[in-house]
Write a protein that holds these residues in place. Structure first.
Motif, mmCIF file in Angstrom:
data_model
loop_
_atom_site.group_PDB
_atom_site.id
_atom_site.type_symbol
_atom_site.label_atom_id
_atom_site.label_comp_id
_atom_site.label_asym_id
_atom_site.label_seq_id
_atom_site.Cartn_x
_atom_site.Cartn_y
_atom_site.Cartn_z
ATOM 1 N N MET A 240 0.838 -1.202 0.000
ATOM 2 C CA MET A 240 0.000 0.000 0.000
ATOM 3 C C MET A 240 0.867 1.244 0.000
ATOM 4 N N THR A 241 0.475 2.239 -0.782
ATOM 5 C CA THR A 241 1.142 3.534 -0.808
ATOM 6 C C THR A 241 0.298 4.525 -0.032
ATOM 7 N N ALA A 242 0.932 5.303 0.853
ATOM 8 C CA ALA A 242 0.186 6.245 1.681
ATOM 9 C C ALA A 242 0.938 7.566 1.766
ATOM 10 N N ILE A 243 0.173 8.645 1.884
ATOM 11 C CA ILE A 243 0.739 9.970 2.082
ATOM 12 C C ILE A 243 1.363 10.027 3.468
ATOM 13 N N PRO A 244 2.558 10.603 3.633
ATOM 14 C CA PRO A 244 3.164 10.719 4.971
ATOM 15 C C PRO A 244 2.242 11.457 5.941
ATOM 16 N N GLU A 245 2.271 11.056 7.206
ATOM 17 C CA GLU A 245 1.410 11.664 8.208
ATOM 18 C C GLU A 245 1.687 13.162 8.301
ATOM 19 N N GLY A 246 0.636 13.932 8.322
ATOM 20 C CA GLY A 246 0.773 15.383 8.382
ATOM 21 C C GLY A 246 0.733 16.056 7.024
ATOM 22 N N ALA A 247 0.961 15.278 5.938
ATOM 23 C CA ALA A 247 0.903 15.840 4.588
ATOM 24 C C ALA A 247 -0.538 15.803 4.087
ATOM 25 N N ARG A 248 -0.837 16.672 3.133
ATOM 26 C CA ARG A 248 -2.189 16.757 2.585
ATOM 27 C C ARG A 248 -2.232 16.109 1.214
ATOM 28 N N GLY A 249 -3.098 15.102 1.091
ATOM 29 C CA GLY A 249 -3.299 14.485 -0.200
ATOM 30 C C GLY A 249 -4.157 15.365 -1.095
ATOM 31 N N GLU A 250 -4.183 15.030 -2.366
ATOM 32 C CA GLU A 250 -5.003 15.789 -3.308
ATOM 33 C C GLU A 250 -6.481 15.576 -2.997
ATOM 34 N N HIS A 251 -7.260 16.636 -3.170
ATOM 35 C CA HIS A 251 -8.699 16.551 -2.903
ATOM 36 C C HIS A 251 -9.358 15.634 -3.928
ATOM 37 N N ARG A 252 -10.194 14.737 -3.444
ATOM 38 C CA ARG A 252 -10.853 13.759 -4.310
ATOM 39 C C ARG A 252 -11.975 14.369 -5.143
ATOM 40 N N TRP A 253 -12.696 15.375 -4.637
ATOM 41 C CA TRP A 253 -13.977 15.751 -5.210
ATOM 42 C C TRP A 253 -13.944 16.524 -6.520
ATOM 43 N N PRO A 254 -12.897 17.267 -6.877
ATOM 44 C CA PRO A 254 -12.893 17.829 -8.235
ATOM 45 C C PRO A 254 -12.994 16.759 -9.322
ATOM 46 N N ALA A 255 -12.252 15.652 -9.152
ATOM 47 C CA ALA A 255 -12.323 14.564 -10.124
ATOM 48 C C ALA A 255 -13.673 13.853 -10.056
ATOM 49 N N VAL A 256 -14.216 13.689 -8.846
ATOM 50 C CA VAL A 256 -15.533 13.053 -8.705
ATOM 51 C C VAL A 256 -16.604 13.904 -9.380
ATOM 52 N N ALA A 257 -16.547 15.216 -9.170
ATOM 53 C CA ALA A 257 -17.532 16.107 -9.790
ATOM 54 C C ALA A 257 -17.463 16.023 -11.308
ATOM 55 N N ALA A 258 -16.240 16.001 -11.850
ATOM 56 C CA ALA A 258 -16.080 15.893 -13.297
ATOM 57 C C ALA A 258 -16.638 14.572 -13.811
#
Length: 231
Positions: free
Chosen positions: A1-19
């Motif tokens: 599994m690949t995960a964002i380091p703790e404390g870092a902000r991943g990319e927001h999911r919802w712009p792609a979901v909305a599209a």
């Protein structure tokens, strides 16, 4: 599994979901004569595949497993492939002067064109540099080779206020909006503008998108002229 380091902000999911939801809604709004079984199947599968992706990353994209990666890529490719089929169906309707209302066909052409923009944006967003999770989880030296080169990737030696936002100095990494803009400009200019395809697969995808957009535009203009002459 690949995960964002703790404390870092991943990319927001919802712009792609909305599209994606816009593209699926455009599919449903196409005339009933446009391959209804395929359209409903694509919409149903697209929504079904979205559910586990939202469960894993409901707001920001922090985690990626092999199966979520497979689902997200398959979802984007399904939409792009199905829209190419719909594009062929539309072209057949446009070249047949007795098929349906001219105004409705022109509106359908706009729907297919816009869906094409969204579909290719989603595919490039999923493939480039390992996808949205990997792009933010790994150090730049560990990222997979880039499929797309953006302006920020080479702005580090520009004037200070431009270089400040570059990939090297600010750690900039592309988001969905960057791929959507690239897809939109490629569909209108029929060539790469703000971003340059580097890999063979990126060149093939952007070439297919530009070609399909050019053919669609040429036929729409021809049909519009025909309607004008009839009027």
């Amino acid at each position: 599994m690949t995960a964002i380091p703790e404390g870092a902000r991943g990319e927001h999911r919802w712009p792609a979901v909305a599209a994606l939801l816009v593209a699926l809604a455009l599919y449903l709004a196409l005339p009933s004569t446009f391959l209804p079984t395929l359209r409903y199947a694509v919409v149903g599968i697209g929504l079904l595949l979205l559910v586990p992706l939202l469960v894993v990353n409901p707001v920001r994209m922090h985690r990626q497993t092999a199966w979520t990666r497979g689902i997200s890529v398959a979802q984007a490719l399904l939409l792009a492939a199905a829209n190419q089929v719909m594009l062929v169906e539309l072209i057949l309707s446009l070249v047949e002067p007795t098929t349906g209302s001219g105004t409705r066909l022109l509106l359908s052409a706009a729907q297919v064109w816009l869906t094409n923009v969204i579909a290719f944006a989603l595919v490039l967003w999923e493939l480039d540099r390992g996808g949205p999770v990997v792009r933010r989880a790994l150090d730049r030296a560990d990222l997979p080779p880039a499929d797309i080169r953006f302006a920020q990737d080479e702005d580090h030696d520009a004037i200070e206020e431009v270089a400040a936002a570059s990939s090297r100095l600010a750690g900039w990494r592309p988001r969905f909006g960057d791929y959507l803009y690239s897809s939109l400009s490629n569909s209108m200019a029929f060539s790469a503008s703000d971003s340059i395809p580097l890999s063979v697969r990126a060149k093939a995808l952007m070439g297919l998108q530009a070609f399909s957009g050019f053919v669609l535009l040429a036929l729409v203009i021809a049909r519009a002229v025909s309607l004008f002459n009839q009027g």
